[in-house]
Write a protein that holds these residues in place. Sequence first.
Motif, PDB file in Angstrom:
ATOM      1  N   SER A 193      -9.327  43.567  47.869  1.00 26.39           N
ATOM      2  CA  SER A 193      -9.955  43.488  49.079  1.00 26.39           C
ATOM      3  C   SER A 193      -9.564  44.651  49.964  1.00 26.39           C
ATOM      4  O   SER A 193      -8.409  45.344  49.910  1.00 26.39           O
ATOM      5  N   ASP A 194     -10.420  44.899  51.081  1.00 25.69           N
ATOM      6  CA  ASP A 194     -10.465  45.907  52.005  1.00 25.69           C
ATOM      7  C   ASP A 194     -10.053  45.273  53.377  1.00 25.69           C
ATOM      8  O   ASP A 194      -9.870  45.874  54.255  1.00 25.69           O
ATOM      9  N   GLY A 195     -10.149  43.993  53.326  1.00 27.03           N
ATOM     10  CA  GLY A 195     -10.157  43.373  54.335  1.00 27.03           C
ATOM     11  C   GLY A 195     -11.311  42.435  55.024  1.00 27.03           C
ATOM     12  O   GLY A 195     -11.246  41.747  55.765  1.00 27.03           O
ATOM     13  N   ASN A 196     -12.363  43.012  54.452  1.00 25.84           N
ATOM     14  CA  ASN A 196     -13.649  42.587  54.512  1.00 25.84           C
ATOM     15  C   ASN A 196     -14.242  41.718  53.495  1.00 25.84           C
ATOM     16  O   ASN A 196     -14.487  40.539  53.339  1.00 25.84           O
ATOM     17  N   ASP A 197     -14.534  42.621  52.307  1.00 24.02           N
ATOM     18  CA  ASP A 197     -15.067  42.030  51.020  1.00 24.02           C
ATOM     19  C   ASP A 197     -13.989  41.825  50.271  1.00 24.02           C
ATOM     20  O   ASP A 197     -12.940  42.653  50.283  1.00 24.02           O
ATOM     21  N   VAL A 198     -14.174  40.919  49.020  1.00 25.44           N
ATOM     22  CA  VAL A 198     -12.996  40.505  48.424  1.00 25.44           C
ATOM     23  C   VAL A 198     -13.765  40.718  46.698  1.00 25.44           C
ATOM     24  O   VAL A 198     -14.762  40.112  46.709  1.00 25.44           O
ATOM     25  N   PHE A 199     -13.262  41.378  46.018  1.00 23.82           N
ATOM     26  CA  PHE A 199     -13.748  41.266  44.466  1.00 23.82           C
ATOM     27  C   PHE A 199     -12.676  40.669  43.758  1.00 23.82           C
ATOM     28  O   PHE A 199     -11.682  41.048  43.413  1.00 23.82           O
ATOM     29  N   ALA A 200     -13.391  39.812  42.917  1.00 24.59           N
ATOM     30  CA  ALA A 200     -12.583  38.971  41.920  1.00 24.59           C
ATOM     31  C   ALA A 200     -12.625  39.683  40.432  1.00 24.59           C
ATOM     32  O   ALA A 200     -14.157  39.750  40.107  1.00 24.59           O
ATOM     33  N   LEU A 201     -11.903  39.873  39.838  1.00 28.51           N
ATOM     34  CA  LEU A 201     -11.680  40.491  38.544  1.00 28.51           C
ATOM     35  C   LEU A 201     -11.410  39.481  37.508  1.00 28.51           C
ATOM     36  O   LEU A 201     -10.081  39.008  37.435  1.00 28.51           O
ATOM     37  N   THR A 202     -12.310  38.843  36.637  1.00 35.96           N
ATOM     38  CA  THR A 202     -11.965  37.842  35.822  1.00 35.96           C
ATOM     39  C   THR A 202     -11.709  38.056  34.398  1.00 35.96           C
ATOM     40  O   THR A 202     -11.431  36.928  33.691  1.00 35.96           O
ATOM     41  N   GLN A 203     -11.755  39.432  33.967  1.00 39.87           N
ATOM     42  CA  GLN A 203     -11.441  39.591  32.575  1.00 39.87           C
ATOM     43  C   GLN A 203     -10.130  39.690  32.021  1.00 39.87           C
ATOM     44  O   GLN A 203      -9.805  40.197  30.901  1.00 39.87           O
ATOM     45  N   GLY A 204      -8.973  39.440  32.907  1.00 34.44           N
ATOM     46  CA  GLY A 204      -7.670  39.340  32.464  1.00 34.44           C
ATOM     47  C   GLY A 204      -7.412  38.352  31.436  1.00 34.44           C
ATOM     48  O   GLY A 204      -8.078  37.726  30.638  1.00 34.44           O
ATOM     49  N   THR A 205      -6.198  38.521  30.801  1.00 38.12           N
ATOM     50  CA  THR A 205      -5.572  37.635  29.480  1.00 38.12           C
ATOM     51  C   THR A 205      -4.125  37.145  29.843  1.00 38.12           C
ATOM     52  O   THR A 205      -3.417  38.105  30.530  1.00 38.12           O
ATOM     53  N   SER A 206      -3.716  36.214  29.437  1.00 37.74           N
ATOM     54  CA  SER A 206      -2.399  35.873  29.507  1.00 37.74           C
ATOM     55  C   SER A 206      -1.345  36.586  28.886  1.00 37.74           C
ATOM     56  O   SER A 206      -0.053  36.581  29.091  1.00 37.74           O
ATOM     57  N   SER A 252      -1.884  37.459  21.620  1.00 34.92           N
ATOM     58  CA  SER A 252      -1.536  37.438  23.211  1.00 34.92           C
ATOM     59  C   SER A 252       0.147  36.964  23.176  1.00 34.92           C
ATOM     60  O   SER A 252       0.724  37.247  24.192  1.00 34.92           O
ATOM     61  N   LEU A 253       0.648  36.593  22.041  1.00 39.37           N
ATOM     62  CA  LEU A 253       1.967  36.103  22.091  1.00 39.37           C
ATOM     63  C   LEU A 253       2.808  37.334  22.092  1.00 39.37           C
ATOM     64  O   LEU A 253       3.951  37.536  22.627  1.00 39.37           O
ATOM     65  N   CYS A 254       2.592  38.474  21.405  1.00 39.03           N
ATOM     66  CA  CYS A 254       3.210  39.580  21.121  1.00 39.03           C
ATOM     67  C   CYS A 254       3.203  40.863  21.863  1.00 39.03           C
ATOM     68  O   CYS A 254       3.703  41.849  21.726  1.00 39.03           O
ATOM     69  N   VAL A 255       2.045  40.656  22.581  1.00 40.24           N
ATOM     70  CA  VAL A 255       1.784  41.899  23.679  1.00 40.24           C
ATOM     71  C   VAL A 255       2.823  42.274  24.326  1.00 40.24           C
ATOM     72  O   VAL A 255       3.466  41.361  25.131  1.00 40.24           O
ATOM     73  N   THR A 256       3.054  43.438  24.392  1.00 41.14           N
ATOM     74  CA  THR A 256       4.243  44.056  25.678  1.00 41.14           C
ATOM     75  C   THR A 256       3.617  45.012  26.400  1.00 41.14           C
ATOM     76  O   THR A 256       2.390  45.440  26.316  1.00 41.14           O
TER      77      THR A 256
END
Length: 304
Positions: free
Chosen positions: A219-232, A281-285
């Motif tokens: 966010s810049d205080g006005n707009d907010v961008f949501a990034l959903t492509q993450g991983t556990s 996803s268990l082993c990633v560092t």
Amino acid sequence: MVKEKPILWMKGREYMERYGKEGLSGLLPWPGSEANKYSRGKLILLAGSSRYPGAACLAARAGLRAGAGYVEVVTSPRAVPVVQGAQSSLVARSWNGFGPEDLQATQAKKPCAYAVGSGFDAERNITATLTCLVLGKAHAPVLVDGGALSVLNSSAGMTLCKSRLTDGYATVITPHRGEAERLLTGVNVALDDPACIASELSVRYHAITVLKGPITYVSDGNDVFALTQGTSALAKAGTGDVLSGVIGAFLAQGLDPFDAAILGTSLHAEAGCLAADALTSLCVTAEDVIEYFPEAIKALLEDK
């Protein structure tokens, strides 16, 4: 007066044009044929401590991988040899004696940026000293992470952030949810709404906010961008330090701070996903995220 709810862009046309695959690939700071290590941007990291030297190593290695031409680490005297041993191309020096005369300004042909706080011990006085030094004297973009974030939630910290905005220098903050809530202590904000949290942080600290989590909000205080492509797979110690190094490197290479935050966060998430595909996803560092960063860039180009 009640602050209006920020606009949340997730799949809108403007989001896709600017920050979809093709838009993101166009932001990559490819070096020109006449480039040198200084024109490609210098990232100065004030990071690590005797207790957490690895954070400085991770952020610095990520900064190099993300394209910065030169990465210098200013750290605890005891952490200097650890950083030097992490990668031969890194430059490391002790923070003892580090002062205003050591802060170079960003220039057209020699851009630079600072990232402060990864691996800092928030309870040590040196943390506040170095954070305030950089915020007050660095004529360049500054990213604030980790232990340095606690310094912002004070009258001095907020004054320095406001002055930086007035002077035309970008500040980027990268808290996780717990750090964000501490930065908003005493502020009337809906803590169950991460978009509002990110927006409020940006307003309060005159900064671009990268609110890290399963969904990351920028966010810049006005707009907010949501990034959903993450991983556990990214829920591991050190991955936040990697993100700081990546965004810091893009700032050092002259990207617009909002663009740097979105591009850095997107590639960081993609690198985590690719590492998880290969390693589970268990082993990633955190180190794996750095190693898969080039593959994330290739994936971005292939999907263009």
